[in-house]
Design an enzyme around this catalytic site. Structure first.
Site, mmCIF file in Angstrom:
data_model
loop_
_atom_site.group_PDB
_atom_site.id
_atom_site.type_symbol
_atom_site.label_atom_id
_atom_site.label_comp_id
_atom_site.label_asym_id
_atom_site.label_seq_id
_atom_site.Cartn_x
_atom_site.Cartn_y
_atom_site.Cartn_z
ATOM 1 N N GLN A 79 0.861 -1.189 0.000
ATOM 2 C CA GLN A 79 0.000 0.000 0.000
ATOM 3 C C GLN A 79 0.897 1.240 0.000
ATOM 4 O O GLN A 79 1.937 1.260 0.662
ATOM 5 C CB GLN A 79 -0.901 -0.012 1.243
ATOM 6 C CG GLN A 79 -1.478 1.345 1.591
ATOM 7 C CD GLN A 79 -2.849 1.351 2.241
ATOM 8 O OE1 GLN A 79 -3.868 1.408 1.585
ATOM 9 N NE2 GLN A 79 -2.855 1.306 3.559
ATOM 10 N N HIS A 154 2.305 12.397 3.030
ATOM 11 C CA HIS A 154 1.266 11.878 3.936
ATOM 12 C C HIS A 154 1.512 12.406 5.358
ATOM 13 O O HIS A 154 1.885 11.656 6.268
ATOM 14 C CB HIS A 154 1.381 10.353 3.882
ATOM 15 C CG HIS A 154 0.351 9.550 4.603
ATOM 16 N ND1 HIS A 154 -0.008 9.758 5.905
ATOM 17 C CD2 HIS A 154 -0.377 8.492 4.190
ATOM 18 C CE1 HIS A 154 -0.911 8.859 6.259
ATOM 19 N NE2 HIS A 154 -1.149 8.079 5.231
ATOM 20 N N GLU A 254 -3.025 15.136 3.918
ATOM 21 C CA GLU A 254 -2.039 14.628 2.961
ATOM 22 C C GLU A 254 -2.127 15.399 1.645
ATOM 23 O O GLU A 254 -3.196 15.468 1.042
ATOM 24 C CB GLU A 254 -2.295 13.135 2.729
ATOM 25 C CG GLU A 254 -2.339 12.351 4.036
ATOM 26 C CD GLU A 254 -2.892 10.940 3.868
ATOM 27 O OE1 GLU A 254 -2.677 10.321 2.818
ATOM 28 O OE2 GLU A 254 -3.561 10.461 4.805
#
Ligand code: BG6
Length: 278
Positions: A79, A154, A254
């Site tokens: 991910q 992020h 983010e």
């Protein structure tokens, strides 16, 4: 002052201090995991139980999600891409101004990256540590084919308590709710009393995170999608490197190119996403 440091397990990072601010950046992921202005509180949240181990992403700070944001079509791939768990090269620094330090980190394709993503690339993070935290992430396509890029800086922000946190600047923006996969429109400021996982679109204005005693501003360029995320109680229990009450003291805003905001890079072209936090 810029000092190279190493933990007992060999995990390397760089410590930066100048008269305005200080920071720590791991070579794995070019991952900024500490940033604060002189005489002020931490701006970034870092999990008390984060791993500092090669192969595992640090939980907190600013993971770089690249070259894909979220899940890949191939579910065996990590991910948020491989950049956050890859070793970057520290290229150079400039400390000529006592209130500001600039550093450049680079990641290029190699046998490991080509196994996960078949394109040749150069990725550079230009960081400036001053009374502002400035991050510029530049992707260059070194391949002979075009590629599609989704990405995010992020950023995990520290908050005194999630019940005090308020996000301004996204009123009336459309968003994709990643919990229901429905498209919605934001009404007013964002507050938190449950799990939130949303991709805001058409974001052009400055975003303000208001906490009990401070405001943090986020100015993005090259990015029109912003992810707002807090895992709340149950997801926190399922996540790696999180204490059970961690969700009370963090949230993520983010700076992204995600979903409809993906970018297509032609051979030899570059694209830069920039976030300034102050
Ligand atoms: C966010 C996603 O960007 O990252 C969340 O919107 C996800 O759904 C979060 O849980 C953390 O991801 P990871 O891979 O660092 O645990």
């Amino acid at each position: 002052m810029i000092v190279h440091k190493k933990l007992a397990n060999g995990f390397e990072y760089i410590e930066i201090k100048n008269s305005a601010a200080e920071a720590k950046i791991a070579l794995q992921g070019a991952h900024i995991f500490h940033y604060k202005r002189a005489d002020e509180e931490q701006i970034l949240w870092l999990s008390e139980v984060s791993d500092f181990e090669y192969g595992k992403a640090i939980r907190g700070g600013v993971p770089i999600c690249w070259p894909w944001f979220g899940f890949n079509e191939n579910k065996n791939l990590p991910q948020h891409g491989f950049a956050r768990v890859s070793m970057w090269e520290f290229i150079k620094s400039d400390e000529s101004d006592e209130k500001s330090s600039s550093l450049i980190f680079r990641l290029t394709h190699g046998s490991q990256t080509l196994k996960m993503w078949r394109y040749k690339f150069e990725l550079e993070l230009h960081v400036t540590i001053s009374d502002k935290l400035t991050m510029e992430l530049k992707t260059t396509n070194l391949d002979c084919e075009s590629f599609v890029l989704t990405q995010a800086l992020h950023t995990y922000f520290k908050v005194s308590h999630i019940s005090h946190a308020l996000i301004k600047g996204l009123d009336k923006k459309p968003y994709l709710d990643a919990l229901t996969w429905k498209n919605e429109i934001q009404e007013g400021d964002i507050t938190f009393n449950q799990e939130v996982d949303r991709v805001y679109q058409e974001v052009t204005d400055e975003i303000i995170l208001r906490d009990e005693n401070r405001e943090i501003h986020i100015k993005n360029s090259g990015s029109s999608s912003t992810v707002v995320w807090n895992p709340w109680i149950e997801k926190t229990l399922r996540m790696s490197a999180m204490n059970e009450n961690a969700y009370e003291h963090m949230l993520c805003i983010e700076s992204a190119n995600a979903f409809d905001d993906r970018k297509v890079l032609k051979p030899q072209s570059s694209y830069t996403i920039k976030a300034v936090i102050f």
